[in-house]
Design a protein around this motif. Structure first.
Motif, PDB file in Angstrom:
ATOM      1  N   LEU A   1     -19.422  22.050  -0.716  1.00 53.91           N
ATOM      2  CA  LEU A   1     -20.891  22.072  -0.755  1.00 53.91           C
ATOM      3  C   LEU A   1     -21.493  20.856  -0.063  1.00 53.91           C
ATOM      4  N   ILE A   2     -20.870  19.689  -0.249  1.00 51.96           N
ATOM      5  CA  ILE A   2     -21.363  18.473   0.407  1.00 51.96           C
ATOM      6  C   ILE A   2     -21.342  18.651   1.921  1.00 51.96           C
ATOM      7  N   ILE A   3     -20.254  19.212   2.438  1.00 55.16           N
ATOM      8  CA  ILE A   3     -20.115  19.401   3.892  1.00 55.16           C
ATOM      9  C   ILE A   3     -21.071  20.468   4.404  1.00 55.16           C
ATOM     10  N   ILE A   4     -21.225  21.561   3.653  1.00 54.74           N
ATOM     11  CA  ILE A   4     -22.097  22.658   4.099  1.00 54.74           C
ATOM     12  C   ILE A   4     -23.574  22.248   4.072  1.00 54.74           C
ATOM     13  N   LEU A   5     -23.983  21.537   3.017  1.00 57.52           N
ATOM     14  CA  LEU A   5     -25.403  21.236   2.818  1.00 57.52           C
ATOM     15  C   LEU A   5     -25.887  20.031   3.614  1.00 57.52           C
ATOM     16  N   ASP A   6     -24.965  19.194   4.083  1.00 57.87           N
ATOM     17  CA  ASP A   6     -25.363  17.988   4.836  1.00 57.87           C
ATOM     18  C   ASP A   6     -25.165  18.228   6.326  1.00 57.87           C
ATOM     19  N   ASN A   7     -26.256  18.283   7.064  1.00 59.26           N
ATOM     20  CA  ASN A   7     -26.185  18.541   8.507  1.00 59.26           C
ATOM     21  C   ASN A   7     -25.421  17.461   9.263  1.00 59.26           C
ATOM     22  N   GLN A   8     -25.444  16.237   8.738  1.00 57.54           N
ATOM     23  CA  GLN A   8     -24.736  15.145   9.407  1.00 57.54           C
ATOM     24  C   GLN A   8     -23.217  15.315   9.342  1.00 57.54           C
ATOM     25  N   LEU A   9     -22.759  16.166   8.446  1.00 57.63           N
ATOM     26  CA  LEU A   9     -21.317  16.411   8.308  1.00 57.63           C
ATOM     27  C   LEU A   9     -20.881  17.686   9.042  1.00 57.63           C
ATOM     28  N   HIS A  10     -21.774  18.254   9.811  1.00 56.54           N
ATOM     29  CA  HIS A  10     -21.426  19.453  10.588  1.00 56.54           C
ATOM     30  C   HIS A  10     -20.733  19.040  11.883  1.00 56.54           C
ATOM     31  N   GLU A  11     -19.596  18.411  11.711  1.00 54.82           N
ATOM     32  CA  GLU A  11     -18.740  17.964  12.814  1.00 54.82           C
ATOM     33  C   GLU A  11     -17.365  18.600  12.630  1.00 54.82           C
ATOM     34  N   PRO A  12     -16.606  18.747  13.734  1.00 52.65           N
ATOM     35  CA  PRO A  12     -15.298  19.424  13.647  1.00 52.65           C
ATOM     36  C   PRO A  12     -14.388  18.892  12.560  1.00 52.65           C
ATOM     37  N   MET A  13     -14.301  17.567  12.409  1.00 56.41           N
ATOM     38  CA  MET A  13     -13.384  16.985  11.429  1.00 56.41           C
ATOM     39  C   MET A  13     -13.734  17.439  10.013  1.00 56.41           C
ATOM     40  N   TYR A  14     -15.021  17.453   9.693  1.00 56.38           N
ATOM     41  CA  TYR A  14     -15.452  17.821   8.345  1.00 56.38           C
ATOM     42  C   TYR A  14     -15.400  19.337   8.130  1.00 56.38           C
ATOM     43  N   ILE A  15     -15.624  20.106   9.192  1.00 54.84           N
ATOM     44  CA  ILE A  15     -15.507  21.565   9.077  1.00 54.84           C
ATOM     45  C   ILE A  15     -14.054  21.952   8.804  1.00 54.84           C
ATOM     46  N   LEU A  16     -13.116  21.276   9.457  1.00 56.50           N
ATOM     47  CA  LEU A  16     -11.696  21.524   9.190  1.00 56.50           C
ATOM     48  C   LEU A  16     -11.344  21.125   7.757  1.00 56.50           C
ATOM     49  N   LEU A  17     -11.936  20.041   7.284  1.00 55.02           N
ATOM     50  CA  LEU A  17     -11.722  19.618   5.895  1.00 55.02           C
ATOM     51  C   LEU A  17     -12.264  20.673   4.929  1.00 55.02           C
ATOM     52  N   CYS A  18     -13.408  21.259   5.288  1.00 55.12           N
ATOM     53  CA  CYS A  18     -13.995  22.323   4.474  1.00 55.12           C
ATOM     54  C   CYS A  18     -13.050  23.527   4.414  1.00 55.12           C
ATOM     55  N   ALA A  19     -12.476  23.896   5.561  1.00 58.92           N
ATOM     56  CA  ALA A  19     -11.519  25.006   5.609  1.00 58.92           C
ATOM     57  C   ALA A  19     -10.288  24.680   4.765  1.00 58.92           C
ATOM     58  N   PHE A  20      -9.872  23.433   4.783  1.00 59.40           N
ATOM     59  CA  PHE A  20      -8.724  22.965   3.999  1.00 59.40           C
ATOM     60  C   PHE A  20      -8.979  23.180   2.505  1.00 59.40           C
ATOM     61  N   CYS A  21     -10.193  22.851   2.053  1.00 55.60           N
ATOM     62  CA  CYS A  21     -10.544  23.003   0.645  1.00 55.60           C
ATOM     63  C   CYS A  21     -10.675  24.476   0.256  1.00 55.60           C
ATOM     64  N   ILE A  22     -11.223  25.291   1.157  1.00 55.79           N
ATOM     65  CA  ILE A  22     -11.336  26.730   0.884  1.00 55.79           C
ATOM     66  C   ILE A  22      -9.943  27.339   0.722  1.00 55.79           C
ATOM     67  N   ASN A  23      -9.015  26.918   1.563  1.00 54.09           N
ATOM     68  CA  ASN A  23      -7.649  27.425   1.462  1.00 54.09           C
ATOM     69  C   ASN A  23      -6.990  26.991   0.151  1.00 54.09           C
ATOM     70  N   ALA A  24      -7.322  25.785  -0.313  1.00 54.87           N
ATOM     71  CA  ALA A  24      -6.790  25.307  -1.598  1.00 54.87           C
ATOM     72  C   ALA A  24      -7.276  26.191  -2.747  1.00 54.87           C
ATOM     73  N   LEU A  25      -8.548  26.583  -2.699  1.00 53.86           N
ATOM     74  CA  LEU A  25      -9.101  27.474  -3.724  1.00 53.86           C
ATOM     75  C   LEU A  25      -8.410  28.839  -3.680  1.00 53.86           C
ATOM     76  N   TYR A  26      -8.136  29.309  -2.478  1.00 57.00           N
ATOM     77  CA  TYR A  26      -7.442  30.588  -2.283  1.00 57.00           C
ATOM     78  C   TYR A  26      -6.031  30.540  -2.889  1.00 57.00           C
ATOM     79  N   GLY A  27      -5.301  29.475  -2.599  1.00 51.36           N
ATOM     80  CA  GLY A  27      -3.926  29.355  -3.088  1.00 51.36           C
ATOM     81  C   GLY A  27      -3.847  29.201  -4.597  1.00 51.36           C
ATOM     82  N   THR A  28      -4.703  28.343  -5.159  1.00 48.46           N
ATOM     83  CA  THR A  28      -4.658  28.122  -6.608  1.00 48.46           C
ATOM     84  C   THR A  28      -5.120  29.359  -7.381  1.00 48.46           C
ATOM     85  N   ALA A  29      -6.008  30.162  -6.778  1.00 48.27           N
ATOM     86  CA  ALA A  29      -6.439  31.410  -7.422  1.00 48.27           C
ATOM     87  C   ALA A  29      -5.290  32.408  -7.521  1.00 48.27           C
ATOM     88  N   GLY A  30      -4.303  32.271  -6.648  1.00 51.08           N
ATOM     89  CA  GLY A  30      -3.135  33.140  -6.698  1.00 51.08           C
ATOM     90  C   GLY A  30      -2.108  32.706  -7.721  1.00 51.08           C
TER      91      GLY A  30
END
Length: 309
Positions: A46-75
């Motif tokens: 949410l911090i990365i999505i809601l903050d326009n200053q964090l809309h950079e490749p490094m932080y978007i990849l970090l966001c994808a990393f966290c989404i994948n963590a939620l996917y794995g732990t849900a399994g």
């Protein structure tokens, strides 16, 4: 043959040696760990999505990393928590779906870590080409592409396993493990293709690991020569390296345990080895990135300060 056709459930025996009192304590500990994992990952997303200053490749990849963590732990966590409260630990033949989720999570994690390493390589070693190669659109599309690729590769492995004729429904694990299922096949010769595809999959992700090591060799070589790059390395690369080391160690221990594990090891130790990759990295990585990356830490401090006021 008749026994094979009647197998509709897998019996998981990983919790058999744990007493009911210990299961209750482990349930509350695991539930707290799962809630905390969801909290820190969702907060960072949410911090990365809601903050326009964090809309950079490094932080978007970090966001994808966290989404994948939620996917794995849900399994893993919901079924594990249910088993801790249940006297019988079974999973239907569709438990292959759990194996699909857990394996694709691990493979996607490694792919995203490779993208993060490439992003840092471009930023430090090829700064003039960075924005032309690693745009915001690329940082969104590439994780999606690699996640779908990982999902497909794992699906091929799982599909081949689902076609095997099994002679036993008992799995000495906390969750479905593909290679354990393959070892239950009535006819070992029939698992030849499974072995080939599994080895090809391992080779593909070994190349990911080699690429990550290659990237960081160049990054470190470049940083030694420049104080400015050295500061950038300490700020943005150290969290990646900690995440990498954590991931590699947990995965390596799990692979060694799956393929070469001794039957003399205590069941409790086997359980810990099996779940560490699903527990430690998803919980620790957001905390590491949150405390180490300056922009993210600044947003967290601002949010906490605002709430206190």
């Amino acid at each position: 043959m008749n026994n094979v056709s009647t197998i509709s459930l897998f019996f998981l025996s990983g919790l058999n040696e744990i007493s009911r009192n210990h299961r209750s304590a482990l349930f509350f500990l695991s539930l707290m760990c799962y809630c905390l994992t969801v909290l820190v990952n969702v907060a960072l997303i949410l911090i990365i999505i809601l903050d326009n200053q964090l809309h950079e490749p490094m932080y978007i990849l970090l966001c994808a990393f966290c989404i994948n963590a939620l996917y794995g732990t849900a399994g893993f966590y919901p079924k594990f928590l249910w088993d801790l409260l249940s006297p019988v630990h079974v999973i239907s033949y569709s438990g292959f779906l759990q194996a699909q989720v857990l394996y694709s999570f691990a493979c996607s994690d490694l792919s995203i870590l490779a993208l993060m390493a490439y992003d840092r390589y471009l930023a430090i070693c090829r700064p003039l080409k960075y924005h032309s190669v690693m745009s915001v659109q690329s940082a969104i599309k590439l994780p999606c592409f690699f996640w779908l690729t990982s999902f497909f590769i794992v699906a091929v492995n799982i599909f081949l396993s689902s076609r095997l004729r099994l002679c036993s429904p008992y799995i000495n694990r906390l969750f479905c493990v593909n290679w354990i299922i393959v070892s239950l096949a009535c006819f070992p010769r029939g698992t030849f293709i499974n072995g080939i595809v599994a080895n090809i999959t391992i080779i593909i992700y070994i190349f990911h690991s080699v690429f990550i090591v290659w990237s960081y060799m160049y990054i470190i070589k470049r940083c030694i020569k420049s104080i400015e790059n050295r500061a950038k390395f300490m700020q943005t690369c150290v969290p990646h390296l900690i995440a990498l080391v954590t991931f590699f160690l947990t995965i390596l221990i799990e692979i060694v345990n799956d393929r070469l594990g001794s039957k003399d090891l205590p069941q409790t130790l086997k359980n810990f080895i099996a779940v560490e990759v699903l527990v430690i990295p998803p919980l620790m990585n957001p905390l590491i990135y949150g405390f180490k990356l300056t922009k993210v830490k600044k947003r967290i401090i601002e949010f906490v300060t605002l709430k206190i006021k």
